[in-house]
Motif scaffolding. Sequence first.
Motif, short mmCIF file in Angstrom:
data_model
loop_
_atom_site.label_atom_id
_atom_site.label_comp_id
_atom_site.label_asym_id
_atom_site.label_seq_id
_atom_site.Cartn_x
_atom_site.Cartn_y
_atom_site.Cartn_z
N ARG A 150 62.43 52.36 -57.69
CA ARG A 150 63.47 51.56 -57.04
C ARG A 150 63.15 51.23 -55.60
O ARG A 150 63.40 50.11 -55.13
CB ARG A 150 64.80 52.30 -57.13
N ARG A 151 62.58 52.18 -54.85
CA ARG A 151 62.38 52.00 -53.42
C ARG A 151 60.98 51.56 -53.04
O ARG A 151 60.79 51.00 -51.95
CB ARG A 151 62.70 53.32 -52.70
N VAL A 152 60.00 51.82 -53.91
CA VAL A 152 58.61 51.53 -53.55
C VAL A 152 58.04 50.37 -54.38
O VAL A 152 57.51 49.40 -53.83
CB VAL A 152 57.73 52.79 -53.73
N LEU A 153 58.15 50.47 -55.70
CA LEU A 153 57.49 49.49 -56.56
C LEU A 153 58.31 48.21 -56.71
O LEU A 153 57.76 47.11 -56.63
CB LEU A 153 57.23 50.11 -57.93
N LEU A 154 59.60 48.34 -56.96
CA LEU A 154 60.41 47.17 -57.24
C LEU A 154 60.41 46.14 -56.11
O LEU A 154 60.31 44.94 -56.38
CB LEU A 154 61.84 47.59 -57.59
N PRO A 155 60.52 46.54 -54.83
CA PRO A 155 60.44 45.52 -53.77
C PRO A 155 59.12 44.76 -53.75
O PRO A 155 59.08 43.60 -53.34
CB PRO A 155 60.63 46.35 -52.47
N GLU A 156 58.04 45.41 -54.19
CA GLU A 156 56.74 44.73 -54.18
C GLU A 156 56.58 43.76 -55.34
O GLU A 156 55.93 42.72 -55.19
CB GLU A 156 55.62 45.78 -54.23
N ILE A 157 57.14 44.09 -56.49
CA ILE A 157 56.94 43.25 -57.67
C ILE A 157 58.12 42.31 -57.92
O ILE A 157 58.07 41.50 -58.85
CB ILE A 157 56.71 44.11 -58.92
N ALA A 158 59.17 42.41 -57.11
CA ALA A 158 60.34 41.55 -57.33
C ALA A 158 60.02 40.06 -57.28
O ALA A 158 60.47 39.30 -58.15
CB ALA A 158 61.44 41.91 -56.33
N PRO A 159 59.24 39.57 -56.28
CA PRO A 159 58.92 38.14 -56.30
C PRO A 159 58.15 37.72 -57.56
O PRO A 159 58.39 36.65 -58.11
CB PRO A 159 58.07 37.95 -55.04
N ALA A 160 57.23 38.57 -58.01
CA ALA A 160 56.49 38.23 -59.23
C ALA A 160 57.41 38.24 -60.44
O ALA A 160 57.27 37.40 -61.34
CB ALA A 160 55.34 39.22 -59.43
N LEU A 161 58.35 39.18 -60.48
CA LEU A 161 59.31 39.21 -61.59
C LEU A 161 60.16 37.95 -61.61
O LEU A 161 60.42 37.37 -62.67
CB LEU A 161 60.19 40.45 -61.47
N LEU A 162 60.63 37.53 -60.44
CA LEU A 162 61.43 36.30 -60.38
C LEU A 162 60.61 35.09 -60.80
O LEU A 162 61.12 34.19 -61.48
CB LEU A 162 61.98 36.12 -58.96
N ALA B 143 54.38 58.58 -52.22
CA ALA B 143 55.82 58.80 -52.33
C ALA B 143 56.14 60.09 -53.07
O ALA B 143 57.10 60.80 -52.73
CB ALA B 143 56.47 57.61 -53.02
N ALA B 144 55.33 60.43 -54.07
CA ALA B 144 55.56 61.66 -54.83
C ALA B 144 55.31 62.89 -53.97
O ALA B 144 56.04 63.89 -54.07
CB ALA B 144 54.68 61.69 -56.07
N THR B 145 54.30 62.84 -53.10
CA THR B 145 54.04 63.98 -52.21
C THR B 145 55.16 64.19 -51.20
O THR B 145 55.34 65.30 -50.69
CB THR B 145 52.72 63.77 -51.46
N LEU B 146 55.92 63.13 -50.91
CA LEU B 146 57.05 63.25 -50.00
C LEU B 146 58.32 63.71 -50.71
O LEU B 146 59.37 63.80 -50.08
CB LEU B 146 57.30 61.92 -49.30
N GLY B 147 58.22 63.96 -52.00
CA GLY B 147 59.35 64.50 -52.73
C GLY B 147 60.19 63.49 -53.48
O GLY B 147 61.24 63.84 -54.01
N ALA B 148 59.74 62.24 -53.56
CA ALA B 148 60.50 61.22 -54.27
C ALA B 148 60.32 61.36 -55.77
O ALA B 148 59.22 61.64 -56.26
CB ALA B 148 60.07 59.82 -53.82
#
Length: 295
Positions: free
Chosen positions: A203-215, A191-196
């Motif tokens: 917000r767009r890469v990590l949070l969707p993956e860890i959201a179920p574990a956070l809940l 994601a960083a190489t794409l300019g993010a």
Amino acid sequence: MTIAPPLSAPAIGKGRVSRRRRPRSAMPGLGLTLGLTWLWLGILVLLPLAAVAAKSLSLGPAHFAEVAFSPRALAAYRLSFGAALAAGAINTVFGLLIAWVLVRYDFPGKRLASALVDLPFALPTAVAGIALTAIYANTGFLGGLLQAAGIKIAYTPAGVVLALVFIGLPFVVRTVEPVLSDLGKDIEEAAATLGAGRATIFRRVLLPEIAPALLTGFALAFARGVGEYGSVIFIAGNMPFQSEIAPLLIVTQLEQFDYEGATAIAAVMLIASFVLLAAINALQARERQWRSTGQ
């Protein structure tokens, strides 16, 4: 030379018609293990909960409502569930931060920091309550400093939240930590190489993956906080309508030999906990469905 006709199925089986066998499971023993699972859950979970429900129903609707929804009980519910929600939210933020540091960085004392996260699991809750009270009371080291600044922690609802944060932190950290470990750094670097930027990556890469574990971690911390007793009673002050938690009110009813009243309060807490946990599980299922469909 005469060739004899092939033997029929009854002749091969000596008069018995062969039956098609049911395909064998790759993991046999489902019936036995499933039966033992339901038996164990029934003895440890369902039977005690059914006893609480049956005992509370013996009161009758009028007496049940009078005891379970008295002003003192409502104040205790508000403190117990409100403090558990607040502590769960705080642990969600700082638990994610601690899990991130433990997974992503190497630093001196990392093993010690990881062991300290598990300390609330091993420490008796009464010891935790006494330690927190000694530190945050007006005569304690931190309590004296906060008292000089006009902030009071011990013997207030803030002390209840503090105790629940202490005992609930490991649930969030240990739930999120393996998910972060499985993610690795590749997706962040891509994601960083794409300019993010960093905020966008989180917000767009990590949070969707860890959201179920956070809940999940939040739900575990919340469930532990709602029923916590030992670490709270020392620092709460236990003043009715101010800093009295619902588990303490149940113990008070039992000390007065009001078993029906105690089970009525316990039944209300049980139903409320089920509703909140069902809502959290529904959010987790919706999150998984959203991720699987890619919408």
